[in-house]
Motif scaffolding. Structure first.
Motif, short mmCIF file in Angstrom:
data_model
loop_
_atom_site.label_atom_id
_atom_site.label_comp_id
_atom_site.label_asym_id
_atom_site.label_seq_id
_atom_site.Cartn_x
_atom_site.Cartn_y
_atom_site.Cartn_z
N HIS A 1 -12.27 -9.49 -27.77
CA HIS A 1 -11.42 -9.34 -28.95
C HIS A 1 -10.29 -10.35 -28.99
O HIS A 1 -10.16 -11.11 -29.93
N ASP B 1 -9.10 -13.20 -35.55
CA ASP B 1 -10.27 -13.20 -34.71
C ASP B 1 -11.09 -14.44 -35.02
O ASP B 1 -10.94 -15.02 -36.10
N ALA C 1 -17.26 -8.63 -31.51
CA ALA C 1 -15.86 -8.23 -31.35
C ALA C 1 -15.62 -6.78 -31.76
O ALA C 1 -14.79 -6.11 -31.17
N SER D 1 -18.84 -5.04 -27.90
CA SER D 1 -17.58 -5.51 -27.34
C SER D 1 -17.39 -4.97 -25.93
O SER D 1 -16.73 -5.59 -25.11
N TRP E 1 -9.95 -2.51 -21.56
CA TRP E 1 -11.35 -2.90 -21.54
C TRP E 1 -11.90 -2.80 -20.12
O TRP E 1 -13.00 -2.34 -19.89
#
Ligand code: NAG
Ligand code: NAG
Length: 490
Positions: free
Chosen positions: A77, A124, A146, A152, A451
């Motif tokens: 991202h 982005d 993304a 993602s 993440w």
């Protein structure tokens, strides 16, 4: 989209109830990746392997310094746009429309920095105008990578990232071909913009390439039709001190004899476009040394800045309002200063504005940052180790480094505190970060942390469950083709 969710729902049930299918899903996971890879294959058709490798080498240090999962993938991202922005800023000085730094002034094609509007959060990569217009399938695949939770969670590898950046670079280089065509017409070597021009002599080719350079440097708005006006502009350019430099730059790309075909010229013009960013940076270097002489510690008093004479290739006339908004001004004890690094990298020094990008001063701070990233190949390092490396670069800034370490004594490269230290230690290369840039760096850190916390098991569970519509085997004939659904998603 409705078709896709139905297909999904069915497979979801099946895969939950059937362990056999779960196993087979690993091969589906591989084919799912192929949306991005398929789009990249197409976009990279004209890019040499050598160029992709060059991009990969240039990106490697920053990539190594990002937090990664066990497979070496990055969260797509914020890492992807940050890496792409840094690559173009340090290699070409390109400011890409749709990929501006968070909070940086946004300037529409053909407008000047005076008409800039304030940008918001970081964009982005799939929002880059050039990708949306010229490679919609790639833009759609990047959007999926993304935004879809599954794609993602998988993240992106160094190869995915380098190929994406190389594909975008190629698209932007190819934009020069339109100006090349116009240069034939403006030199009266071709009358029809739509016909492939006939081979031309070396002398004519030099004229065409010089015209191209003038058109490129001029940027929007262009007059690509009035040959007389163009030749008058060229005549004026011939009389300036810049002309000799432009001629020898152009000559680098053309030293053959005999006639040159359209395809030869296309190759030469893309070479010029690729070298242009580094070449034009001499003007930035020149500006920098002028400013250094006028001030000290990386800044110049606003009064001295405005009071300086006009130089042949530049003048320091930016209004206080612009300098303030762009984060270039600093106030201390009632005196206003222009920060040299912020000023040089600012939008008012971008040239060659075209639909998809502009050419700005090269960002040397990225190269310095890469030095730290490359030495540790980690997102950060212990304070003493960083101090040791810093002492080789600027010994008098070492003591200030402790303010850049976090509570556990670690200096994190992509943190507002380290960015501020870079500015203090290298005031001529590293801009003082703005509040919005600090915010974006914080968000990047938080995203990477979150993440990384999606644990492997959760990812494994997620992966087998989602399919791309093209991979669903029971598609009725009336269903939209993958191309159509891609077009709808963009
Ligand atoms: C021009 O000549 C030099 C050396 O003479 C060579 O290195 C370079 O590749 C040539 N450039 C082109 C575009 O042919
Ligand atoms: C080195 O760091 C000091 C302290 O931050 C700073 O004042 C100085 O300008 C820096 N030197 C160079 C050459 O950038």
């Amino acid at each position: 989209m409705a078709g896709m969710s139905r297909c999904l729902a069915v497979l979801l049930l099946l895969s939950l109830s059937d362990a056999q299918l779960m196993r087979r899903d690993s091969s589906r996971a591989a084919s799912r990746r192929s949306r991005l890879q398929g789009a990249l294959r197409e976009a990279l058709a004209k890019v040499s392997a050598e160029q992709v490798l060059f991009v990969e080498e240039s990106l490697r240090d920053s990539y190594e310094a990002f937090p990664k999962d066990a497979k070496g993938n990055l969260p797509p991202h914020s890492a992807l746009p940050a890496l792409a922005r840094a690559y173009f800023a340090k290699e070409h000085g390109w400011l890409i429309r749709g990929l501006e730094s968070p909070g940086a002034p946004i300037i529409a094609p053909g407008e000047s920095y005076r008409e800039a509007t304030q940008g918001h959060g970081a964009g982005d990569l799939y929002e880059v105008h050039a990708l949306q217009d010229k490679a919609p399938e790639l833009a759609a695949a990047l959007k999926e990578a993304a935004l879809s939770p599954v794609a993602s969670s998988r993240g992106m590898s160094l190869a995915d990232i380098s190929q994406t950046v190389a594909a975008l670079e190629q698209i932007l280089l190819e934009e020069s071909v339109g100006l090349l065509r116009a240069a034939y017409v403006l030199n009266e070597l071709e009358s029809d913009m739509d016909r492939v021009p006939a081979p031309i002599t070396v002398e004519d080719a030099h004229e065409v390439l010089l015209s191209y350079l003038l058109l490129f440097r001029h940027g929007l708005p262009h007059d690509l039709e009035d040959a007389k006006k163009h030749l008058q502009m060229k005549l004026r350019a011939r009389k300036t001190s810049e002309w000799k430099g432009m001629q020898s730059f152009e000559a680098q790309a053309l030293n053959s004899s005999g006639k040159l075909a359209w395809t030869d010229l296309k190759e030469r013009v893309m070479l010029l476009a690729k070298l242009y960013g580094r070449w034009q940076n001499r003007e930035c270097e020149d500006m920098k040394s002028t400013l250094v002489k006028m001030g000290d510690s990386g800044r110049v008093k606003l009064n001295d800045f405005h009071g300086s004479p006009k130089y042949p290739q530049y003048q320091f006339t930016e209004k206080e309002e612009y300098l303030q908004q762009a984060g270039i001004l600093e106030e201390e004890n009632g005196e206003k200063y222009v920060l040299i690094a912020n000023y040089l990298l600012g939008a008012s020094n971008c040239i060659a504005s075209s639909e998809y990008f502009a050419v700005c001063c090269l960002n040397e701070c990225e190269t310095l940052l890469n030095h730290f990233e490359a030495s540790f190949q980690m997102p950060g390092a212990a304070l003493e180790q960083v101090q040791h490396l810093a002492s080789e670069l600027n010994a008098s800034a070492v003591s200030e480094l402790s303010s850049a370490a976090d509570a556990s004594g670690v200096v994190v490269w992509h943190s507002p505190a380290f960015r501020r230290w870079l500015h203090r230690a290298f005031p001529l290369q590293c801009p003082r970060p703005t509040a919005l840039e600090d915010e974006a760096v914080e968000a990047e850190l938080t995203e990477a942390k979150e993440w990384m916390e999606i644990d492997e098991a959760a990812r494994q569970k997620l992966h087998p469950l989602v399919l791309h519509p093209s991979e669903c085997t029971r598609l009725p004939e009336w269903h939209e083709t993958p191309e159509e659904s891609a077009a709808l998603e963009v």
